[in-house]
Enzyme design. Structure first.
Site, short mmCIF file in Angstrom:
data_model
loop_
_atom_site.label_atom_id
_atom_site.label_comp_id
_atom_site.label_asym_id
_atom_site.label_seq_id
_atom_site.Cartn_x
_atom_site.Cartn_y
_atom_site.Cartn_z
N GLY A 240 43.74 -7.91 -14.63
CA GLY A 240 44.89 -8.77 -14.40
C GLY A 240 46.21 -8.10 -14.18
O GLY A 240 47.19 -8.76 -13.82
N GLY A 278 40.99 -4.70 -11.41
CA GLY A 278 40.52 -4.81 -10.03
C GLY A 278 41.67 -4.49 -9.09
O GLY A 278 41.83 -3.38 -8.60
N ARG A 279 42.51 -5.51 -8.88
CA ARG A 279 43.64 -5.39 -7.97
C ARG A 279 44.48 -4.13 -8.21
O ARG A 279 44.91 -3.47 -7.27
CB ARG A 279 44.54 -6.63 -8.16
CG ARG A 279 45.67 -6.75 -7.18
CD ARG A 279 46.63 -7.88 -7.63
NE ARG A 279 45.96 -9.08 -8.03
CZ ARG A 279 45.69 -10.11 -7.21
NH1 ARG A 279 46.07 -10.06 -5.95
NH2 ARG A 279 45.08 -11.18 -7.66
N ARG A 315 44.63 -14.61 1.57
CA ARG A 315 45.58 -14.76 0.47
C ARG A 315 46.84 -15.55 0.84
O ARG A 315 47.28 -16.39 0.05
CB ARG A 315 45.93 -13.39 -0.14
CG ARG A 315 44.69 -12.69 -0.73
CD ARG A 315 45.04 -11.47 -1.57
NE ARG A 315 45.72 -11.85 -2.77
CZ ARG A 315 47.02 -11.83 -2.96
NH1 ARG A 315 47.81 -11.37 -2.02
NH2 ARG A 315 47.54 -12.23 -4.08
N TYR A 319 46.87 -18.64 -1.53
CA TYR A 319 47.76 -18.48 -2.70
C TYR A 319 49.23 -18.42 -2.31
O TYR A 319 50.04 -17.97 -3.12
CB TYR A 319 47.45 -17.18 -3.44
CG TYR A 319 46.01 -16.87 -3.76
CD1 TYR A 319 45.22 -17.74 -4.50
CD2 TYR A 319 45.45 -15.66 -3.35
CE1 TYR A 319 43.91 -17.41 -4.83
CE2 TYR A 319 44.14 -15.32 -3.68
CZ TYR A 319 43.38 -16.20 -4.41
OH TYR A 319 42.10 -15.87 -4.73
N CYS A 347 41.95 -21.66 14.51
CA CYS A 347 42.44 -23.01 14.81
C CYS A 347 42.73 -23.78 13.54
O CYS A 347 42.02 -24.74 13.18
CB CYS A 347 41.43 -23.74 15.67
SG CYS A 347 41.05 -22.79 17.14
N GLU A 348 43.74 -23.34 12.82
CA GLU A 348 44.19 -23.97 11.58
C GLU A 348 45.69 -23.73 11.49
O GLU A 348 46.14 -22.60 11.68
CB GLU A 348 43.58 -23.27 10.34
CG GLU A 348 42.10 -23.37 10.19
CD GLU A 348 41.66 -24.58 9.39
OE1 GLU A 348 42.52 -25.24 8.76
OE2 GLU A 348 40.46 -24.86 9.40
N TYR A 376 41.05 -8.20 -2.67
CA TYR A 376 40.88 -9.61 -2.31
C TYR A 376 41.20 -9.84 -0.83
O TYR A 376 41.83 -10.83 -0.46
CB TYR A 376 41.73 -10.50 -3.24
CG TYR A 376 41.40 -10.25 -4.70
CD1 TYR A 376 40.17 -10.63 -5.22
CD2 TYR A 376 42.29 -9.57 -5.54
CE1 TYR A 376 39.84 -10.38 -6.54
CE2 TYR A 376 41.95 -9.30 -6.87
CZ TYR A 376 40.73 -9.72 -7.36
OH TYR A 376 40.40 -9.45 -8.67
#
Ligand SMILES: *Cc1c(COP(=O)(O)O)cnc(C)c1O
Length: 434
Positions: A240, A278-279, A315, A319, A347-348, A376
């Site tokens: 974290g 991780g990150r 991301r 987020y 296409c979004e 990620y």
């Protein structure tokens, strides 16, 4: 962290390799990771716990490329896995089972059996039904599962809601108030060896206080469990720790102050402390590099339409994450910045990698580097819009290697088949993809 991506002679380099040279070799888009940055981050984290009985299990969901894993494993890192697939990758990268822990809220019987058969170091149990399933599976195999129970300490980690896990009402862990009951139950179950307590309150934490509140609750719980007669010898404190995405936003805590806080709380308890970063280890060790396809002016706005998109880096859409960006070719002095939207071809409307971002003038064909692409990013990619997964490149000094190549269109459709009622008379595929 020493920035592994710096401009030299007007061109962005990944360590000693010009990013444009990689682009010319593998085509865009691609991710590029720096070995030096992985090594520096791992060593910095490990050094903060020198002299302590501490173990670092890299949370490989952040980046499960086997070359990244092997780079970290060779430095001594273990792995925190959340699926059989990750466990298999960790083993393939040479991480010994005795350095692997298994986390996650939904482990199946098959996954638990597979993990037990490897001789895994620890399974972090997240619920009462999982505890019962594990007891049954382990007993059936004639094995004993070393477990912790992941407790939910009900702390607000003060990060994005979608990466907050440690407050009550999320699906993660068991309420810390209910933990003593479950621990007593675990101690009486066949095939279960209770070894510790586990906690992970969320990701991209930028303050120490939420960690500290959670860890104090864990320490208190360990004391209580010991008075109940349980031999608690490990505290798995999760991951974290945040990284810098936006350098104008201040820096998250460094490993030294994080470690000092951990030692203050856990040294008196005489437990092995375990971490699952991780990150922190991989996030700023990577870039996503794309090329500008068009510069589009519409409604008084400028769009850089690039060949990387939300399927390569979700991301920002998922987020509202900020990723720093810069042209690979340093702009002319005094070129000036103007706000642009950086968008991909998907296409979004949500396929927007940056909105109103001040960037220098760019033209079709120019390369754009998107920072913090090590965590990620590739792992969350999809082939939405039938876009091929993007290659991953690892740099080491003056060398680079493709560590996951771009699939061919033929490979992308290989798993699909026509049902008998749609097959042409000749059988097989209606038409091979070109
Ligand atoms: C995601 C996760 C981690 C790693 O989180 P980072 O923020 O990347 O350090 C560690 N442990 C568990 C259980 C996780 O789910």
């Amino acid at each position: 962290m020493t920035d592994p991506f710096q401009h030299r002679g007007g061109a962005l380099h990944a360590e000693g390799v010009p990013v444009a040279r990689i682009a010319a070799s593998v085509g865009t888009p691609f991710y590029v990771y720096s070995t030096a940055a992985l090594v520096e981050q791992y060593r910095g984290f490990a050094a903060a716990f020198a002299g302590v009985d501490a173990r670092i299990h890299y949370a490989m969901k952040a980046n499960s490329n086997i070359a990244v894993l092997k780079t970290l494993a060779d430095l001594g890192a273990g792995a925190d896995v959340v699926s059989e697939g990750e466990l298999r990758l960790a083993l393939a990268a040479g991480v010994p089972p005795q350095r692997i822990v298994f986390s996650g809220v939904g482990k199946t019987d098959a996954e638990l059996a597979f993990a037990l058969n490897t001789g895994i170091y620890q399974i972090n149990v997240e619920s009462e039904p999982e505890l019962e399933a594990l007891s049954r599976v382990a007993s059936g195999l004639g094995k004993t599962a070393p477990i912790t129970i992941r407790v939910n300490p009900d702390v607000d980690p003060e990060t994005h809601a979608k990466i907050s896990t440690g407050y009550s009402g999320t699906k993660f862990g068991v309420p810390w108030t209910d933990a003593p009951r479950l621990y007593k139950k675990a101690a009486g179950l066949a095939g279960i060896d209770v070894v510790g307590v586990d906690v992970h309150i969320g990701s991209q934490l930028t303050k120490l206080e939420p960690f500290e509140t959670a860890f104090r609750r864990v320490a208190g719980l360990i004391g209580k469990l010991r008075t109940l007669g349980l031999n608690i010898r490990r505290a798995d404190l999760g991951g974290g720790l945040g990284i810098v995405y936006d350098s104008t936003n201040g820096a998250p805590p460094d490993p030294a102050s994080y470690a000092a806080m951990v030692k203050r709380i856990f040294a008196p308890l005489n437990v092995q402390v375990m971490f699952e970063p991780g990150r922190y280890l991989v996030g700023n060790a990577g870039l996503l590099v794309g090329s500008v396809i068009y510069v589009k002016e519409a409604d008084g706005k400028t769009f850089y339409i690039i060949d990387a998109a939300m399927n390569d880096l979700i991301r920002p859409s998922l987020y509202d994450a900020y990723h720093a960006m810069e042209p690979v070719k340093q702009p002319a002095a005094g070129a000036g910045l103007k706000p642009v939207d950086v968008a991909g071809p998907v296409c979004e409307t949500g396929d927007l990698l940056a909105a109103d971002r001040p960037l220098p003038p760019m033209a079709a064909g120019d390369l754009l580097a998107i920072r913090s692409g090590g965590a990620y990013a590739a792992v969350m990619a999809s082939t939405y819009n039938a876009r091929p997964l993007v290659p991953e490149v690892l740099v080491n000094g003056e060398e680079f290697a493709v560590v996951r190549r771009r699939p061919t269109y033929e490979e992308m459709s290989r798993l699909e088949a026509l049902p008998p009622w749609l097959e042409p008379a000749s059988g097989g595929r209606a038409k091979a993809l070109p």
